[in-house]
Design a protein around this motif. Structure first.
Motif, PDB file in Angstrom:
ATOM      1  N   TYR A 358       0.746  -1.205   0.114  1.00 53.13           N
ATOM      2  CA  TYR A 358       0.070  -0.046   0.003  1.00 53.13           C
ATOM      3  C   TYR A 358       0.809   1.325  -0.228  1.00 53.13           C
ATOM      4  N   ILE A 359       1.940   1.138   0.871  1.00 52.22           N
ATOM      5  CA  ILE A 359       2.646   2.782   0.984  1.00 52.22           C
ATOM      6  C   ILE A 359       3.659   2.657  -0.187  1.00 52.22           C
ATOM      7  N   ARG A 360       4.024   1.554  -0.654  1.00 52.25           N
ATOM      8  CA  ARG A 360       4.848   1.433  -1.850  1.00 52.25           C
ATOM      9  C   ARG A 360       4.138   1.890  -3.143  1.00 52.25           C
ATOM     10  N   ASP A 361       3.059   1.460  -3.341  1.00 56.68           N
ATOM     11  CA  ASP A 361       2.237   2.091  -4.181  1.00 56.68           C
ATOM     12  C   ASP A 361       1.772   3.540  -4.395  1.00 56.68           C
ATOM     13  N   TYR A 362       1.582   3.601  -3.422  1.00 53.47           N
ATOM     14  CA  TYR A 362       1.336   5.172  -3.154  1.00 53.47           C
ATOM     15  C   TYR A 362       2.422   6.222  -3.595  1.00 53.47           C
ATOM     16  N   ILE A 367       1.829  10.044  -5.576  1.00 54.45           N
ATOM     17  CA  ILE A 367       2.805  11.292  -5.231  1.00 54.45           C
ATOM     18  C   ILE A 367       2.777  12.351  -6.138  1.00 54.45           C
ATOM     19  N   ASP A 368       2.540  12.000  -7.394  1.00 50.22           N
ATOM     20  CA  ASP A 368       2.482  13.336  -8.223  1.00 50.22           C
ATOM     21  C   ASP A 368       1.399  14.074  -8.013  1.00 50.22           C
ATOM     22  N   VAL A 371       1.815  15.991  -4.344  1.00 50.12           N
ATOM     23  CA  VAL A 371       2.809  17.221  -4.207  1.00 50.12           C
ATOM     24  C   VAL A 371       2.437  18.365  -4.955  1.00 50.12           C
ATOM     25  N   THR A 372       1.191  18.174  -5.546  1.00 49.73           N
ATOM     26  CA  THR A 372       0.398  19.394  -6.046  1.00 49.73           C
ATOM     27  C   THR A 372      -0.317  19.919  -4.807  1.00 49.73           C
ATOM     28  N   LEU A 373      -0.814  19.104  -4.067  1.00 51.46           N
ATOM     29  CA  LEU A 373      -1.436  19.568  -2.836  1.00 51.46           C
ATOM     30  C   LEU A 373      -0.647  20.426  -1.760  1.00 51.46           C
ATOM     31  N   ILE A 384      12.319  14.601  -8.464  1.00 52.82           N
ATOM     32  CA  ILE A 384      12.421  16.014  -7.833  1.00 52.82           C
ATOM     33  C   ILE A 384      11.872  17.235  -8.831  1.00 52.82           C
ATOM     34  N   ASP A 385      11.583  16.576  -9.840  1.00 55.99           N
ATOM     35  CA  ASP A 385      11.027  17.765 -10.766  1.00 55.99           C
ATOM     36  C   ASP A 385       9.714  18.021 -10.423  1.00 55.99           C
ATOM     37  N   LEU A 386       8.969  17.043  -9.521  1.00 55.96           N
ATOM     38  CA  LEU A 386       7.894  17.529  -9.001  1.00 55.96           C
ATOM     39  C   LEU A 386       7.855  18.640  -8.177  1.00 55.96           C
ATOM     40  N   PHE A 387       8.803  18.793  -7.542  1.00 63.18           N
ATOM     41  CA  PHE A 387       9.151  19.885  -6.577  1.00 63.18           C
ATOM     42  C   PHE A 387       9.730  21.092  -7.125  1.00 63.18           C
TER      43      PHE A 387
END
Length: 469
Positions: A358-362, A367-368, A371-373, A384-387
């Protein structure tokens, strides 16, 4: 954006006011004894083709989720159920006003902890030490796609105990992370804008130049700089100046040593002696440091990620601001406090494979959007480009990845669940420094033995508990 504000506000309140020092220690008296975690018997994979999982209900306990993030959690959970038939995910979040860690402690004490649950900075080590958390290192070692080097080093350091990983970070971010400045005030004074290479002395020099009686009333009405004085900023002061709160093994308080006291005194003196920072009495009348900046009463403000939404709203009302990274200490040090959100698994879970999956799949699938939230740095280096969005680069955050590549530059204070009480002991004395009733040396000389007593008391009680289980 509303979701970011709600989450940041609730997290900030908990960080400042959550009284879990004693509750966190009480966990030691009720947690199960630590047991070794067996190596997974097969590779852990993501997606519907992954390893066969246990059947049954998977319980997930959230801390500060908001409407949007809770919706993401529910959608992800339904997708997880579809990919792994036979697993039913139950997501729970305590009602508003509930002390999350007291709720978690109660479940642990009753022997019914959630399978998956939120953890925060500072709590991983004591919960791992007391046997509550499952060691995730074997799962990483057995994973066909992941290895520890794929993770941000600071995230690994913050969620490890005795060189073993006990939580999986969703995201993390530094604090204080922003140095706001009023461009109109700078332009009127003909001064250069702040930048990431500034030192504290450069900040002070500029703050003095900006401080004035702008209205000719005989009273200062435009200040140079302002800041809060709770533990996140004063840790940034102390650490950046080469000081620390504890010695290496966290058995003795070192906050009365010169690097720490000099840093505290430096920032206190901006108001007390240099007369370029808003005094604490006037700051209260201005409804706090952030509001003082928003209302145009000050040129610079040492701020945080959660200030961004309010600053954007103020920009719409005409506030002409920009921001960069907080200044370096005069020794060129710049060390941040580390805010983080992470998952942990209960050592008692009857569904270890499903919990891990569950946490691996999350981490891979959700995560994409996550990190918009929340504007944090993801665990995986290749994300890192998401940041590094265009907006974040405008804030100077493009320099953060290089800074935090050394985990020493973004830290948590140590002492685990004892930190809240210890921070309160220090804060009581530091408040006297801010108003000029004590010097930093006097105040921290008073605080240090009190912290030592707390360290010794907690260690003694933990040893007593350990001898009885």
């Amino acid at each position: 954006m509303k979701d970011r504000v709600e989450f940041s506000s609730s997290r900030r309140r908990m960080l400042k006011m959550l009284g879990v020092g004693s509750a966190g220690f009480a966990l030691a008296a009720c947690a199960p004894r630590a047991t070794s975690t067996a190596e997974p018997t097969e590779n852990v994979q993501s997606g519907a083709s992954g390893a066969s999982l246990e059947q049954g209900e998977l319980s997930v306990l959230l801390c500060c989720a908001t409407e949007q993030s809770r919706d993401l959690q529910e959608r992800f959970s339904r997708d997880f159920e579809a990919n792994y038939p036979g697993v039913k995910v139950k997501v729970e979040q305590p009602p508003p006003g509930t002390n999350y860690f007291e709720k978690l402690q109660t479940l642990v004490a009753a022997g019914t902890p959630p399978d998956v649950f939120d953890m925060w900075e500072g709590y991983v080590a004591p919960y791992a030490q007391n046997g509550v958390l499952k060691d995730l290192t074997p799962y990483i070692d057995a994973d066909p796609e992941w290895k520890m080097d794929d993770f941000q080093p600071a995230a690994v350091a913050a969620t490890s105990w005795q060189n073993r990983l006990y939580a999986l970070v969703r995201d993390f971010y530094p604090g204080p992370s922003l140095f706001f400045y009023n461009k109109d005030i700078f332009d009127a004074a003909g001064l250069e804008y702040p930048n990431a290479d500034w030192t504290w002395d450069k900040m002070k020099e500029t703050a003095k130049a900006l401080t004035k009686d702008a209205k000719g009333t005989g009273k200062i009405d435009q200040w140079g700089v302002t800041y809060e004085t709770w533990f996140v900023p004063w840790l940034y002061w102390i650490w950046s100046n080469g000081g620390d709160v504890f010695n290496a093994d966290e058995t003795k308080c070192t906050i009365a040593e010169p690097p720490a006291t000099q840093a505290i005194q430096y920032w206190a003196d901006l108001a007390l002696k240099d007369n370029c920072a808003i005094p604490s009495t006037e700051l209260a009348a201005l409804q706090g440091a952030a509001n003082a900046f928003i209302t145009g009463a000050v040129g610079m403000y040492l701020g945080y990620t959660w200030n961004i939404a309010d600053m954007k709203a103020a920009r719409d009302q005409g506030l002409n601001w920009s921001t960069c990274l907080p200044p370096k200490a005069n020794n060129s040090g710049r060390v941040f406090y580390m805010h983080l959100e992470c998952w942990a698994l209960a050592n008692q879970t009857k569904m270890p494979k499903a919990s891990w999956q569950y946490i691996r799949d999350y981490t891979v699938k959700a995560i994409d959007e996550f990190v918009t939230l929340y504007p944090g740095i993801p665990l995986l280096k290749d994300k890192i480009d998401l940041f590094l969005t265009p907006e974040h680069k405008e804030y100077g955050w493009d320099k953060i990845p290089e800074i935090i590549s050394d985990p020493k530059n973004i830290r948590i204070p140590g002492a685990g669940a004892k930190w809240d009480k210890i921070a309160g002991l220090i804060q009581s004395e530091l408040d006297l420094v801010v108003i000029g009733e004590k010097t930093a040396e006097q105040a921290m000389t008073t605080a240090a033995p009190l912290v030592d007593q707390e360290l010794a008391r907690s260690a003694s009680a933990l040893e007593d508990w350990s001898s009885r289980v």
